[in-house]
Design an enzyme around this catalytic site. Structure first.
Site, PDB file in Angstrom:
ATOM      1  N   CYS A   1       0.861  -1.189   0.000  1.00 45.80           N
ATOM      2  CA  CYS A   1       0.000   0.000   0.000  1.00 45.80           C
ATOM      3  C   CYS A   1       0.892   1.231   0.000  1.00 45.80           C
ATOM      4  CB  CYS A   1      -0.997  -0.018   1.152  1.00 45.80           C
ATOM      5  SG  CYS A   1      -0.274   0.062   2.803  1.00 45.80           S
TER       6      CYS A   1
ATOM      7  N   ASN B   1       2.238   1.463   4.367  1.00 44.08           N
ATOM      8  CA  ASN B   1       2.573   0.196   5.046  1.00 44.08           C
ATOM      9  C   ASN B   1       2.280   0.262   6.551  1.00 44.08           C
ATOM     10  OD1 ASN B   1       5.497  -1.947   5.576  1.00 44.08           O
ATOM     11  ND2 ASN B   1       3.411  -2.544   5.152  1.00 44.08           N
TER      12      ASN B   1
ATOM     13  N   CYS C   1      -1.475   0.864   7.417  1.00 44.99           N
ATOM     14  CA  CYS C   1      -2.915   0.597   7.561  1.00 44.99           C
ATOM     15  C   CYS C   1      -3.359  -0.661   6.813  1.00 44.99           C
ATOM     16  CB  CYS C   1      -3.735   1.791   7.083  1.00 44.99           C
ATOM     17  SG  CYS C   1      -3.451   3.292   8.038  1.00 44.99           S
ATOM     18  N   ARG C   2      -3.368  -0.594   5.481  1.00 47.70           N
ATOM     19  CA  ARG C   2      -3.953  -1.682   4.708  1.00 47.70           C
ATOM     20  C   ARG C   2      -3.037  -2.889   4.543  1.00 47.70           C
ATOM     21  NH1 ARG C   2      -5.237   2.048  -0.294  1.00 47.70           N
ATOM     22  NH2 ARG C   2      -3.369   2.977   0.608  1.00 47.70           N
ATOM     23  N   SER C   3      -1.813  -2.674   4.051  1.00 46.82           N
ATOM     24  CA  SER C   3      -0.964  -3.847   3.743  1.00 46.82           C
ATOM     25  C   SER C   3      -0.558  -4.644   4.982  1.00 46.82           C
ATOM     26  CB  SER C   3       0.237  -3.464   2.874  1.00 46.82           C
ATOM     27  OG  SER C   3       1.063  -2.513   3.492  1.00 46.82           O
TER      28      SER C   3
ATOM     29  N   ASP D   1      -8.197   3.807   1.140  1.00 45.96           N
ATOM     30  CA  ASP D   1      -7.234   4.176   2.175  1.00 45.96           C
ATOM     31  C   ASP D   1      -7.992   4.682   3.400  1.00 45.96           C
ATOM     32  OD1 ASP D   1      -5.257   5.208   3.750  1.00 45.96           O
ATOM     33  OD2 ASP D   1      -4.244   6.269   2.136  1.00 45.96           O
TER      34      ASP D   1
END
Ligand code: 4NP
Length: 149
Positions: free
Chosen positions: A3, A6, A8-10, A117
């Site tokens: 993401c 690195n 939040c999402r990934s 995001d």
């Protein structure tokens, strides 16, 4: 799993996919295209969302995606179209480019859907991201185990 930050999402994607694959056969990692959060723990909201779903991702630390990752990994899943453009810009060969996929394409083929995001939003954004990633990682894990039995 890639993401922007690195944090939040990934990190969620890494924890979720790793939990669905046998550890002795697959290495799952994550990175951000940006450099701001190198060495940082995942965002508190990602940590809490993961824990509520039974996953501890507190050992993860932010790192930046680099061209070396194209050789180190067989599959590179990006969270959104802007991550896709940033990662593809670092690719040197068609073989590298072929490794890069939008992660929600596994669940919605050809629809080009982004994992939104959640950084500037509320907690419920993280819950939604978790659910999307959990569903798509079920499909990813099944395909990877079929391809690499
Ligand atoms: P992520 O969210 O890409 O899901 O980790 C973000 C985290 C931090 C920033 C942007 C996105 N940031 O600009 O610091």
């Amino acid at each position: 799993m890639v993401c922007l930050g690195n944090i939040c999402r990934s990190p969620l994607a890494e924890g979720i996919l790793a939990s669905k694959l046998p550890k002795d056969k697959f290495t799952v990692d994550s990175a951000g295209t940006g450099h701001w959060h190198i060495g940082h723990q995942p965002d508190k909201r990602s940590l809490e969302t993961a824990l509520r779903n039974g996953l501890d991702i507190s050992h993860q630390r932010g790192r930046q995606f680099s061209a070396a990752d194209f050789d180190a990994f067989d599959y590179i899943y990006v969270m959104d179209n802007s991550n896709y453009a940033d990662v593809i810009a670092l690719a040197q060969t068609d073989e590298h480019r072929a490794k890069v996929r939008l992660i929600l394409d596994e669940m919605f083929p050809g629809e080009n859907v982004d994992v939104p995001d959640p950084y500037y939003g509320m907690q419920n954004g993280f819950d939604m991201v978790y659910r999307m990633l959990d569903e798509t990682c079920d499909i990813v894990a099944k395909r990877l185990m079929e391809k690499h039995p």
